[in-house]
Write a protein that holds these residues in place. Structure first.
Motif, PDB file in Angstrom:
ATOM      1  N   MET A   1       1.072  -1.130  -0.112  1.00  0.00           N
ATOM      2  CA  MET A   1      -0.083  -0.299  -0.395  1.00  0.00           C
ATOM      3  C   MET A   1       1.382   1.710   0.018  1.00  0.00           C
ATOM      4  O   MET A   1       0.524   2.058  -0.509  1.00  0.00           O
ATOM      5  N   THR A   2       2.044   1.309   0.865  1.00  0.00           N
ATOM      6  CA  THR A   2       2.881   2.318   1.246  1.00  0.00           C
ATOM      7  C   THR A   2       3.471   2.728  -0.264  1.00  0.00           C
ATOM      8  O   THR A   2       4.065   3.457  -0.397  1.00  0.00           O
ATOM      9  N   ALA A   3       3.816   1.619  -0.835  1.00  0.00           N
ATOM     10  CA  ALA A   3       4.416   2.098  -1.972  1.00  0.00           C
ATOM     11  C   ALA A   3       3.415   2.244  -3.791  1.00  0.00           C
ATOM     12  O   ALA A   3       4.122   2.679  -4.300  1.00  0.00           O
ATOM     13  N   ILE A   4       1.997   2.854  -3.029  1.00  0.00           N
ATOM     14  CA  ILE A   4       1.423   3.154  -3.893  1.00  0.00           C
ATOM     15  C   ILE A   4       2.523   4.528  -4.045  1.00  0.00           C
ATOM     16  O   ILE A   4       2.077   5.303  -3.143  1.00  0.00           O
ATOM     17  N   PRO A   5       2.336   4.930  -5.877  1.00  0.00           N
ATOM     18  CA  PRO A   5       2.757   6.781  -5.965  1.00  0.00           C
ATOM     19  C   PRO A   5       2.368   7.905  -4.760  1.00  0.00           C
ATOM     20  O   PRO A   5       3.036   8.236  -4.060  1.00  0.00           O
ATOM     21  N   GLU A   6       0.610   7.322  -4.947  1.00  0.00           N
ATOM     22  CA  GLU A   6       0.607   8.779  -4.602  1.00  0.00           C
ATOM     23  C   GLU A   6       0.014   8.899  -3.103  1.00  0.00           C
ATOM     24  O   GLU A   6       0.467  10.011  -2.349  1.00  0.00           O
ATOM     25  N   LEU A   7       0.384   7.941  -2.425  1.00  0.00           N
ATOM     26  CA  LEU A   7       0.347   7.646  -0.783  1.00  0.00           C
ATOM     27  C   LEU A   7       1.496   7.585  -0.288  1.00  0.00           C
ATOM     28  O   LEU A   7       2.234   8.342   0.684  1.00  0.00           O
ATOM     29  N   ALA A   8       2.930   7.170  -1.235  1.00  0.00           N
ATOM     30  CA  ALA A   8       4.292   7.557  -0.790  1.00  0.00           C
ATOM     31  C   ALA A   8       4.990   8.210  -0.685  1.00  0.00           C
ATOM     32  O   ALA A   8       5.385   8.716   0.195  1.00  0.00           O
ATOM     33  N   MET A   9       4.651   9.758  -1.063  1.00  0.00           N
ATOM     34  CA  MET A   9       5.308  10.816  -1.859  1.00  0.00           C
ATOM     35  C   MET A   9       3.854  11.941  -0.330  1.00  0.00           C
ATOM     36  O   MET A   9       4.646  12.622   0.487  1.00  0.00           O
ATOM     37  N   ASN A  10       3.053  11.162   0.255  1.00  0.00           N
ATOM     38  CA  ASN A  10       2.660  11.791   1.579  1.00  0.00           C
ATOM     39  C   ASN A  10       3.006  11.590   2.806  1.00  0.00           C
ATOM     40  O   ASN A  10       2.780  10.126   3.313  1.00  0.00           O
ATOM     41  N   PRO A  11       3.333  12.567   3.061  1.00  0.00           N
ATOM     42  CA  PRO A  11       3.890  12.530   5.072  1.00  0.00           C
ATOM     43  C   PRO A  11       2.932  11.209   6.108  1.00  0.00           C
ATOM     44  O   PRO A  11       3.354  10.718   7.003  1.00  0.00           O
ATOM     45  N   LEU A  12       1.578  11.844   5.680  1.00  0.00           N
ATOM     46  CA  LEU A  12       0.832  10.278   6.555  1.00  0.00           C
ATOM     47  C   LEU A  12       0.114   9.652   5.996  1.00  0.00           C
ATOM     48  O   LEU A  12      -0.169   8.747   6.211  1.00  0.00           O
ATOM     49  N   ALA A  13       0.607   8.839   4.584  1.00  0.00           N
ATOM     50  CA  ALA A  13       0.709   7.520   3.787  1.00  0.00           C
ATOM     51  C   ALA A  13       0.482   6.753   5.519  1.00  0.00           C
ATOM     52  O   ALA A  13      -0.488   5.593   5.373  1.00  0.00           O
ATOM     53  N   ASN A  14       1.233   6.413   6.265  1.00  0.00           N
ATOM     54  CA  ASN A  14       1.290   5.199   7.026  1.00  0.00           C
ATOM     55  C   ASN A  14      -0.242   5.807   7.544  1.00  0.00           C
ATOM     56  O   ASN A  14      -1.129   4.312   8.579  1.00  0.00           O
ATOM     57  N   ARG A  15      -0.947   6.640   8.152  1.00  0.00           N
ATOM     58  CA  ARG A  15      -1.765   7.176   9.445  1.00  0.00           C
ATOM     59  C   ARG A  15      -3.003   6.482   7.947  1.00  0.00           C
ATOM     60  O   ARG A  15      -4.027   5.753   8.511  1.00  0.00           O
ATOM     61  N   VAL A  16      -2.800   7.159   6.836  1.00  0.00           N
ATOM     62  CA  VAL A  16      -3.970   6.678   5.871  1.00  0.00           C
ATOM     63  C   VAL A  16      -4.211   5.295   5.590  1.00  0.00           C
ATOM     64  O   VAL A  16      -5.292   4.948   6.189  1.00  0.00           O
ATOM     65  N   VAL A  17      -2.566   4.406   5.964  1.00  0.00           N
ATOM     66  CA  VAL A  17      -3.245   3.466   5.571  1.00  0.00           C
ATOM     67  C   VAL A  17      -3.638   2.840   6.868  1.00  0.00           C
ATOM     68  O   VAL A  17      -4.073   1.350   6.691  1.00  0.00           O
ATOM     69  N   ALA A  18      -3.794   2.558   7.677  1.00  0.00           N
ATOM     70  CA  ALA A  18      -4.014   2.705   8.813  1.00  0.00           C
ATOM     71  C   ALA A  18      -5.538   2.422   9.468  1.00  0.00           C
ATOM     72  O   ALA A  18      -5.756   1.117   9.555  1.00  0.00           O
ATOM     73  N   VAL A  19      -5.970   3.825   9.005  1.00  0.00           N
ATOM     74  CA  VAL A  19      -7.458   3.882   8.946  1.00  0.00           C
ATOM     75  C   VAL A  19      -7.907   3.074   7.786  1.00  0.00           C
ATOM     76  O   VAL A  19      -8.595   2.159   7.953  1.00  0.00           O
ATOM     77  N   PHE A  20      -7.729   2.919   6.516  1.00  0.00           N
ATOM     78  CA  PHE A  20      -7.759   1.765   5.719  1.00  0.00           C
ATOM     79  C   PHE A  20      -7.910   0.147   6.246  1.00  0.00           C
ATOM     80  O   PHE A  20      -8.222  -0.731   6.120  1.00  0.00           O
ATOM     81  N   ASP A  21      -7.354   0.334   6.775  1.00  0.00           N
ATOM     82  CA  ASP A  21      -6.256  -1.073   7.781  1.00  0.00           C
ATOM     83  C   ASP A  21      -7.524  -1.500   9.137  1.00  0.00           C
ATOM     84  O   ASP A  21      -6.822  -1.244   9.828  1.00  0.00           O
ATOM     85  N   ALA A  22      -8.611  -1.116   9.072  1.00  0.00           N
ATOM     86  CA  ALA A  22      -9.459  -1.290  10.163  1.00  0.00           C
ATOM     87  C   ALA A  22      -9.350  -2.728  10.854  1.00  0.00           C
ATOM     88  O   ALA A  22      -9.558  -2.286  12.639  1.00  0.00           O
ATOM     89  N   ASP A  23      -9.274  -3.173  10.754  1.00  0.00           N
ATOM     90  CA  ASP A  23      -8.673  -4.330  11.688  1.00  0.00           C
ATOM     91  C   ASP A  23      -7.745  -5.005  11.998  1.00  0.00           C
ATOM     92  O   ASP A  23      -7.759  -5.872  13.071  1.00  0.00           O
ATOM     93  N   GLY A  24      -6.522  -3.977  11.936  1.00  0.00           N
ATOM     94  CA  GLY A  24      -5.806  -4.454  12.505  1.00  0.00           C
ATOM     95  C   GLY A  24      -4.689  -4.911  11.839  1.00  0.00           C
ATOM     96  O   GLY A  24      -3.657  -5.621  12.684  1.00  0.00           O
ATOM     97  N   ARG A  25      -4.933  -5.918  10.435  1.00  0.00           N
ATOM     98  CA  ARG A  25      -4.305  -7.276  10.574  1.00  0.00           C
ATOM     99  C   ARG A  25      -2.879  -6.461   9.815  1.00  0.00           C
ATOM    100  O   ARG A  25      -2.588  -7.523   8.903  1.00  0.00           O
ATOM    101  N   ASN A  26      -2.757  -5.431   9.034  1.00  0.00           N
ATOM    102  CA  ASN A  26      -1.698  -5.044   8.645  1.00  0.00           C
ATOM    103  C   ASN A  26      -1.320  -5.438   6.473  1.00  0.00           C
ATOM    104  O   ASN A  26      -0.837  -5.933   6.333  1.00  0.00           O
ATOM    105  N   GLU A  27      -2.589  -5.634   6.508  1.00  0.00           N
ATOM    106  CA  GLU A  27      -3.377  -6.308   4.836  1.00  0.00           C
ATOM    107  C   GLU A  27      -4.249  -5.484   5.092  1.00  0.00           C
ATOM    108  O   GLU A  27      -5.376  -5.503   5.865  1.00  0.00           O
ATOM    109  N   VAL A  28      -4.636  -5.301   3.471  1.00  0.00           N
ATOM    110  CA  VAL A  28      -6.072  -4.692   3.110  1.00  0.00           C
ATOM    111  C   VAL A  28      -6.955  -5.244   2.488  1.00  0.00           C
ATOM    112  O   VAL A  28      -5.925  -6.182   1.019  1.00  0.00           O
ATOM    113  N   ASN A  29      -8.060  -6.180   2.406  1.00  0.00           N
ATOM    114  CA  ASN A  29      -8.595  -7.168   1.725  1.00  0.00           C
ATOM    115  C   ASN A  29      -9.215  -6.363   0.524  1.00  0.00           C
ATOM    116  O   ASN A  29      -9.276  -4.552   0.412  1.00  0.00           O
TER     117      ASN A  29
END
Length: 178
Positions: free
Chosen positions: A50-78
């Motif tokens: 996820m964080t390798a997506i270019p639009e996310l990679a350049m965002n300083p909040l990328a990890n926070r955005v991905v954490a919200v995507f990963d609502a169940d905390g499994r470190n992956e998104v289906n």
């Protein structure tokens, strides 16, 4: 969810449309992108993918955005989570959806309010080493003072956040083209 096959089934498409703001064509486009990102064909995208997506990679909040995507905390998104999370960025997403998403990004510890430590963490991600910790803390204190107007509890509630973001242009900031 259809990932074993190369196409989504009609009932899957219908389900995904019901939980998102996307059309059938947009969901199919997202599915194609998802499969491309799912390098190991596991049916999910890892945090690293996820964080390798270019639009996310350049965002300083990328990890926070991905954490919200990963609502169940499994470190992956289906794919379902992917569609549901990206839905907030669609043109047809309601302002309230965008505000709720932004609030979750800022609520780092997930306790339902944005407190000083949440805000410090987010601001530090955004400014990096351009400001000292004391300067960041000053911004945190000022922001909470200005936004915490309803219950004056030292933290920013969702209602206070929405009030503070009244003039923010989230419709154009939190939007992607699909």
């Amino acid at each position: 969810m259809g990932l074993a096959s190369s196409r989504l089934q009609p009932e899957e498409l219908e389900d995904l449309q019901s939980i998102s703001n996307f059309s059938e064509a947009q969901i199919k486009t997202l599915y194609s992108r998802f499969k491309h990102l799912d390098k190991d064909n596991s049916g999910s995208i890892s945090i690293e993918e996820m964080t390798a997506i270019p639009e996310l990679a350049m965002n300083p909040l990328a990890n926070r955005v991905v954490a919200v995507f990963d609502a169940d905390g499994r470190n992956e998104v289906n794919f379902r989570q992917f569609v549901e999370a990206l839905s907030v960025f669609s043109k047809s997403a309601k302002r309230d959806q965008k505000l709720n998403f932004a609030f979750k990004v800022y609520d780092v510890n997930g306790d339902g309010v944005i407190d000083g430590s949440d805000l410090f963490h987010i601001l530090k991600l955004m400014v990096g080493s351009n400001l000292t910790d004391a300067q960041v803390q000053s911004l945190v204190d000022q922001t909470i003072l200005e936004a915490d107007v309803l219950d004056k509890d030292g933290a920013i509630s969702l209602q206070e956040f929405k009030r503070a973001m009244f003039n923010a242009d989230l419709e154009n900031v939190l939007m992607i083209e699909i």
